[in-house]
Every structure is written in structure tokens, then in C-alpha cells.
Design an enzyme around this catalytic site. Structure first.
Site, PDB file in Angstrom:
ATOM      1  N   GLY A 242     -47.515 -53.902 -27.220  1.00  7.69           N
ATOM      2  CA  GLY A 242     -46.885 -52.684 -27.697  1.00  7.69           C
ATOM      3  C   GLY A 242     -46.308 -52.750 -29.098  1.00  7.69           C
ATOM      4  N   SER A 243     -46.816 -53.672 -29.926  1.00  8.80           N
ATOM      5  CA  SER A 243     -46.290 -53.721 -31.306  1.00  8.80           C
ATOM      6  C   SER A 243     -46.673 -52.460 -32.078  1.00  8.80           C
ATOM      7  CB  SER A 243     -46.792 -54.971 -32.029  1.00  8.80           C
ATOM      8  OG  SER A 243     -48.186 -54.912 -32.234  1.00  8.80           O
ATOM      9  N   ASN A 244     -47.846 -51.889 -31.774  1.00  8.73           N
ATOM     10  CA  ASN A 244     -48.216 -50.609 -32.408  1.00  8.73           C
ATOM     11  C   ASN A 244     -47.303 -49.489 -31.896  1.00  8.73           C
ATOM     12  OD1 ASN A 244     -50.787 -50.731 -34.182  1.00  8.73           O
ATOM     13  ND2 ASN A 244     -51.246 -52.083 -32.486  1.00  8.73           N
TER      14      ASN A 244
ATOM     15  N   LEU B  37     -56.798 -50.508 -23.564  1.00  4.70           N
ATOM     16  CA  LEU B  37     -58.096 -51.174 -23.367  1.00  4.70           C
ATOM     17  C   LEU B  37     -59.030 -50.452 -22.415  1.00  4.70           C
ATOM     18  CD1 LEU B  37     -56.872 -54.897 -23.277  1.00  4.70           C
ATOM     19  CD2 LEU B  37     -57.871 -53.625 -25.193  1.00  4.70           C
TER      20      LEU B  37
ATOM     21  N   ASN C  90     -57.152 -43.479 -32.335  1.00  2.00           N
ATOM     22  CA  ASN C  90     -57.168 -44.869 -31.870  1.00  2.00           C
ATOM     23  C   ASN C  90     -57.063 -45.806 -33.070  1.00  2.00           C
ATOM     24  OD1 ASN C  90     -57.644 -47.133 -30.061  1.00  2.00           O
ATOM     25  ND2 ASN C  90     -59.694 -47.254 -30.957  1.00  2.00           N
TER      26      ASN C  90
ATOM     27  N   HIS D 117     -58.130 -49.561 -34.462  1.00  7.85           N
ATOM     28  CA  HIS D 117     -59.063 -50.646 -34.173  1.00  7.85           C
ATOM     29  C   HIS D 117     -58.924 -51.701 -35.271  1.00  7.85           C
ATOM     30  CE1 HIS D 117     -62.545 -52.601 -32.409  1.00  7.85           C
ATOM     31  NE2 HIS D 117     -62.978 -52.791 -33.629  1.00  7.85           N
TER      32      HIS D 117
ATOM     33  N   ASP E 131     -65.199 -46.282 -30.177  1.00  7.02           N
ATOM     34  CA  ASP E 131     -64.924 -46.576 -31.600  1.00  7.02           C
ATOM     35  C   ASP E 131     -65.891 -45.872 -32.551  1.00  7.02           C
ATOM     36  OD1 ASP E 131     -64.266 -50.027 -30.673  1.00  7.02           O
ATOM     37  OD2 ASP E 131     -62.937 -48.278 -30.645  1.00  7.02           O
TER      38      ASP E 131
ATOM     39  N   GLU F 120     -52.396 -52.531 -39.023  1.00  4.53           N
ATOM     40  CA  GLU F 120     -52.593 -51.560 -37.943  1.00  4.53           C
ATOM     41  C   GLU F 120     -51.353 -50.694 -37.803  1.00  4.53           C
ATOM     42  OE1 GLU F 120     -53.886 -53.237 -34.192  1.00  4.53           O
ATOM     43  OE2 GLU F 120     -54.619 -54.976 -35.291  1.00  4.53           O
TER      44      GLU F 120
END
Ligand code: GRF
Length: 207
Positions: free
Chosen positions: A14-16, A92, A109, A111, A152, A181
Site C-alpha cells: 500500500g505504498s501507492n 493484482l 492503474n 505499472h 496494461d 510510481e
């Protein structure tokens, strides 16, 4: 524009998500995270959301044995929130095509490569960086894109590059790209919530 309602889908640390939370709290993203949905019980992202008193739902993929059970639970969870924007932040699981159709142009999203390189089925986390290093690329980076019915392949919103050094390993390359990111995903969410993204076929214009 009024505050956009955001749903964030997670699977891991969960760093994003944390970068999005920090930007919402700082007011740079004109939106509110209405729900965090995880497909994994042990995603640390859930704890990050709970610390911020953001509602969470865990749809444990491993426990969903019946055909279509996971997809139905995910669709119903989102239908209850009716988000203006869905952000896949290290998520994921593959989205059901009816969900992608219902929220066309409203799902983004992050990537960890320069799409269309090193992406698609099976390319996630360190596998992406291993493939880039084995191929011998001189630059890699991160991409934020709209989600379409394939993996993607949706229109690209933002990209950022990083040099790949001779001695890079998948772990060191991942470490270089992860902060990118975060900044790209926050920037894309800011632009989306400000109504500054114009989608024209495969082209994304920033107004
Ligand atoms: C990151 O490696 C990122 O490349 C991918 O998911 C992984 C975990 O991200 N998108 P997060 O820390 O769970 O946001």
C-alpha cells in the site's frame, strides 16, 4: 469541480495508497478516498487505510471458491460507493470485463515499466524489473494508464523514465522506480479530479 469520490483497490503493502492518502490530506488531490478494497487479507494497505479511518473491504480472493464470486462481491462493493474514480494501486486481480465497461474512462492503474514494454499477463512486481534487466534496456520507469478490457493496454496518461545501471538488480531497480510510481499516480489523480484529462481514442491530453 466538486470533490471526486475515489475507490482504491490494493493487494500489497500500500505504498501507492499511502501516497494518495498523503496527497488527499494535503489537498492536492481534490477528492476523497471513500473506500479501500483489498483482494488479500494480509495486505498492509488495509492497515494504512484503517489508520486514516477510511472504510475498507477485504474480498479474500483465496476464499472465493465459487465461479464469479469474487467478481460479484467486487462489483457490489463498488456499486454501493458509486466512485467517480477507481485507482488500482498495486492491485493484482484482473477486473471483470463488465466492471471495466461500466467504469470506462474512470479506472486508472500504475505499472512499474514503460508500457508497452514488460507488461501484460504475469508482469507484476519484481518480475517486471527482472525482465527489463535481462533484456538489457538502458531506461525503464513507470506508467499510469487508463484500464481497458485487456491487461496494461489502456491509453497512457503519464510516464517517467529512470536510467538502468549495469549493476542494477530487480530489487535495486524496483527501489528506484517505486517513488516514481507514487509521484505519477498522485499527479494523475490530481489531474483527473481537476477535470484536466481529456481522452481521445488512445491519446490522453492534459488540459
Ligand atoms: C509495487 O511494486 C508496484 O510496482 C506495483 O505494486 C507493487 C506494490 O505496490 N504497482 P504498493 O506498495 O502495494 O503500492
Amino acid at each position: 469541480m466538486s470533490k471526486q469520490k475515489i475507490a482504491v483497490l490494493v493487494s500489497g503493502s500500500g505504498s501507492n495508497l499511502q501516497a494518495l492518502i498523503d496527497a488527499v490530506n494535503a489537498g492536492s488531490i481534490k477528492g476523497q478516498i471513500a473506500i479501500v478494497i483489498s483482494d488479500s487479507l494480509d495486505a498492509y494497505a488495509l492497515q494504512r487505510a484503517e489508520k486514516q479511518v477510511i472504510p475498507t473491504i477485504c474480498i479474500d480472493k483465496k476464499a472465493c471458491k465459487a465461479e464469479g464470486e469474487f467478481d460479484a462481491l467486487l462489483m457490489n462493493s463498488l456499486a454501493a460507493v458509486k466512485p467517480d474514480l477507481i485507482i488500482l494501486a498495486g492491485f493484482l486481480s484482473i477486473l471483470p470485463c463488465e466492471l471495466v465497461a461500466e467504469y470506462k474512462g474512470k479506472i486508472i492503474n500504475i505499472h512499474p515499466s514503460l508500457i508497452p514494454a514488460f507488461c501484460g499477463k504475469g508482469f507484476y512486481g519484481e518480475k517486471v524489473h527482472r525482465a527489463a534487466i535481462e533484456y538489457g534496456v538502458k531506461v525503464s520507469g513507470a506508467t499510469v494508464h487508463y484500464v481497458d478490457e485487456n491487461t496494461d493496454t489502456g491509453p497512457i496518461i503519464l510516464q517517467k523514465t529512470v536510467e538502468v545501471s549495469e549493476d542494477d538488480t530487480p530489487a535495486t531497480l524496483a527501489k528506484k522506480i517505486l517513488p516514481m510510481e507514487h509521484s505519477l499516480l498522485v499527479k494523475a489523480a490530481e489531474l483527473y479530479c481537476d477535470g484536466r484529462l481529456e481522452l481521445d481514442g488512445r491519446k490522453v491530453r492534459i488540459l
